[in-house]
Design an enzyme around this catalytic site. Sequence first.
Site, PDB file in Angstrom:
ATOM      1  N   ALA A 122       0.770  -1.363   0.048  1.00  0.00           N
ATOM      2  CA  ALA A 122      -0.010  -0.115   0.105  1.00  0.00           C
ATOM      3  C   ALA A 122       0.949   1.264   0.036  1.00  0.00           C
ATOM      4  CB  ALA A 122      -0.877  -0.054   1.176  1.00  0.00           C
ATOM      5  N   ASN A 188       0.587  -4.867   7.734  1.00  0.00           N
ATOM      6  CA  ASN A 188       1.801  -5.034   7.064  1.00  0.00           C
ATOM      7  C   ASN A 188       2.642  -4.003   6.444  1.00  0.00           C
ATOM      8  OD1 ASN A 188       1.139  -7.708   6.678  1.00  0.00           O
ATOM      9  ND2 ASN A 188      -0.673  -7.384   5.718  1.00  0.00           N
ATOM     10  N   HIS A 218      -0.776   6.968   4.695  1.00  0.00           N
ATOM     11  CA  HIS A 218       0.519   6.357   5.102  1.00  0.00           C
ATOM     12  C   HIS A 218       1.567   7.623   4.960  1.00  0.00           C
ATOM     13  CE1 HIS A 218      -1.359   2.413   4.913  1.00  0.00           C
ATOM     14  NE2 HIS A 218      -1.818   2.635   3.601  1.00  0.00           N
TER      15      HIS A 218
END
Length: 265
Positions: A122, A188, A218
């Site tokens: 991601a 993850n 993120h």
Amino acid sequence: MTAKTVMMIGYGAMGRAVHELLPSGLALRWVVVPELSVAETVARLGQDVEVMTSVDTCRERPDLVVECAGQAGLAEHGGAVLARGWSLAVVSVGALADDALYGRLHDAARRSGGKLHVLAGAVAGMDGLAAAREGGLESVTYEARKAPASWRGSHAEELVDLDAVTQPTVFFEGSAGDAARRFPANANVAATVALAGLGMENTTVRLTVDPDTTRNTHRIHARGHFGEFEIELSGYPLASNPKTSTLAALSVVRACRQVLEPVVV
């Protein structure tokens, strides 16, 4: 020209998304799922894809094996894939926070000549982070901000009231290794950042629930002898699974496309 072949471990929301986007010239030939999921998976895929419960059943060699099964699926099947000298692309990177599992997979690949490819999932910028490590990294911090729905069913429910939260709230701060172990379906990325940078115990992670967002954000901040950088991504979760980022599925598709391409970027 004969199509290249892919084996997929797991066929949940991410696996189905990846399958829909497989590039032309690449065929999904094998899917590995738990016994309880065999009938449902066969019904979805028909007769063109062999559905199995163990990698040992496969008598041919896939050009690539992709893991879309979560950490338990990687732990169960990853060693068997690598022991055969096959290439395995992994998105459930949080499983590698388990030193024993990491050691088993590493040793299996080293003995057989197989390759374990840790996908960016991601986030972006892992190439730059790994390059910075070569010259001396001093600190790496990773922050994740997601909507309450993305944290449901996780350890977050024990740390914050997801139904009552009214403003962005940090509910975890610690090492990447601890984050990956406590939030296996959500962290993850923390493990990926750690593997590219300073390692599981030297990477700082902050996890935030934000009731006003519809995206998964993120943010990575790295500092060292190379200088300093900050990367921020704000991506949509998969419609079929809010715990998974759309970009994570696309990173698997990219790994599949690289099987076909003579030039890899």
